[in-house]
Design an enzyme around this catalytic site. Structure first.
Site, PDB file in Angstrom:
ATOM      1  CB  THR A 133      47.036  34.832  36.080  1.00  0.00           C
ATOM      2  OG1 THR A 133      46.292  35.592  37.029  1.00  0.00           O
ATOM      3  CG2 THR A 133      47.463  33.544  36.783  1.00  0.00           C
ATOM      4  CG  ASP A 134      46.954  39.786  38.532  1.00  0.00           C
ATOM      5  OD1 ASP A 134      46.205  38.802  38.363  1.00  0.00           O
ATOM      6  OD2 ASP A 134      46.513  40.941  38.729  1.00  0.00           O
ATOM      7  CD  GLU A 135      43.275  35.222  39.512  1.00  0.00           C
ATOM      8  OE1 GLU A 135      42.929  34.266  40.201  1.00  0.00           O
ATOM      9  OE2 GLU A 135      42.558  35.733  38.630  1.00  0.00           O
ATOM     10  CE1 TYR A 158      43.920  30.142  35.886  1.00  0.00           C
ATOM     11  CE2 TYR A 158      43.753  32.030  37.355  1.00  0.00           C
ATOM     12  CZ  TYR A 158      44.051  31.504  36.111  1.00  0.00           C
ATOM     13  OH  TYR A 158      44.479  32.342  35.089  1.00  0.00           O
ATOM     14  CE  LYS A 162      48.275  30.475  33.868  1.00  0.00           C
ATOM     15  NZ  LYS A 162      48.276  30.063  32.422  1.00  0.00           N
TER      16      LYS A 162
END
Ligand code: NAD
Ligand code: TYD
Length: 352
Positions: A133-135, A158, A162
């Protein structure tokens, strides 16, 4: 290489089901193995249309179970892994961070270890692709974009989990020479999205005349990509990326949450034949999410320039298609909201 056998993890989830469908249909010579624990987010009804195809197989397994994963790799002898299985919801991660460490970090390392053991350090024919993810990059201010060079700075449990799993995948490339690829994608939307995330939750609530909860002032920005465009990007990257590389996936489609929800309300009024303005009355501002990242936005130039991928849909069209899908698939939505979908495996698979 002979027929490619690919283990795709998390294939019963939202994005995984679109990736499985794409690979099963586009590559009849591949053997696609869907490895999924069927948590609350795993729904085999997402794959009803591919489950009888010869090149598809489902294995119920939990990536937290190292021994089980090793024995599955030993039996299946996969040529590649596309890893999507994860705990994926930020709000759940705030309530239970450890569950995210166990699946997203330890689960990923279990898969890497099983791959390493099975592939016996001869990585020329094999590939481990991690979907992320870009998060992991943290939050942007009002300007700028995440590139592949942006330093990791995750904020939520989260995104921290990741980020950790991304680092482990790269470590297996740098330390053991494993052929690995990582992609970091922006927020996805489309069919089969579990109705705990903003868009499907709002569609379901509007349909049922329930309030639409908007965190804070609704000014946080997300960069939305149609899930089938993400699945196509994964296909392109899986087949073309050089070993050890990373690609960001996004389509320059930034929306504040409130503008997005107002657009969704207009579409829903039209589709449900309601007076214009009816759905907007359901908007309710609620307490903000803890540590709520202000803005995500991807610079997708590397993927576009090197591999020629581009998004195929304008957001307005994609959102309307998504609403049409939810309204046409009432049974899917009812089964998910009632919990009935969790019986599908017992009914369709268990004794076969
Ligand atoms: P999802 O929550 O819809 O699906 C996750 C799937 O993983 C489910 O089928 C679930 O049963 C399975 N799973 C969970 N824990 C497992 C375990 N311990 N063992 C085996 N299977 C397990 O998630 P999604 O939105 O489809 O996301 C898929 C992947 O893409 C995730 O890795 C996520 O981080 C990443 N991603 C998601 C988005 C997004 O907008 N949803 C954006 C970028 C990246
Ligand atoms: P979400 O769909 O949970 O994805 P992510 O947190 O991974 O970006 O949330 C998208 C945005 O919508 C995010 O800024 C939080 C916000 N949001 C709401 O305002 N209300 C809601 O009920 C939810 C689930 C999210």
């Amino acid at each position: 290489m002979n027929k490619k056998k690919i283990i795709i993890t998390g294939g019963a989830g939202f994005i995984g089901s679109h990736v499985i469908r794409r690979f099963v249909n586009q590559y009849p010579d591949y053997q696609i193995v869907n490895l999924d624990a069927l948590t609350y987010a795993g729904n085999l009804e997402n794959l009803e249309d591919v489950e009888s195809k010869e090149n598809y197989k489902f294995i119920k397994a939990d990536i937290r179970d190292a021994e089980l994963i090793e024995s599955i790799f030993e039996t299946e002898q996969p040529d590649a892994v596309i890893h999507l299985a994860a705990e994926s919801h930020v709000d759940r991660s705030i309530k239970d961070p450890l569950a995210f460490v166990q699946t997203n970090v330890i689960g990923t390392v279990n898969l890497l270890n099983a791959a390493k053991k099975t592939w016996k350090s001869d990585y020329s024919k094999y590939r481990f692709y991690h979907v992320s993810t870009d998060e992991v990059y943290g939050a942007l201010g009002e300007t700028g974009f995440f590139t592949e060079e942006t330093a990791y700075n995750p904020h939520s449990p989260y995104s921290a989990s990741k980020a950790s799993s991304d680092h482990f995948v790269r470590a297996y490339h740098d330390t053991y020479g494993m052929d690995t690829v990582v992609s970091n994608c922006s927020n996805n939307y489309g069919a089969n999205h579990f109705p705990e995330k903003l868009i499907p939750l709002s569609i379901n609530n509007i349909k049922n005349n329930k309030s639409i909860p908007i965190y804070g002032k609704g000014l946080n920005v997300r960069d939305w990509l149609w899930v089938e465009d993400h699945a196509r990007a994964i296909d392109v990257i899986f087949h073309n990326a050089k070993t050890g590389t990373t690609y960001n996936i996004g389509g320059h489609n930034e929306w504040t949450n409130i503008d997005l929800i107002k657009l969704l309300c207009k579409i829903m009024d039209k589709k449900l034949d309601r007076e214009p303005g009816t759905s907007e009355k359901l908007i309710t501002y609620v307490e903000d999410r803890a540590g709520h990242d202000l803005r995500y936005a991807i610079d997708p130039n590397k993927l576009q320039n090197e591999l020629g991928w581009k998004p195929s849909l304008q957001f307005e069209e994609g959102l309307e298609k998504t609403v049409d899908w939810y309204l046409a698939n009432e049974k899917w939505l009812n089964n998910v909201t009632s919990g009935n979908y969790q019986q599908y495996y017992e009914l369709q698979y268990k004794d076969k």
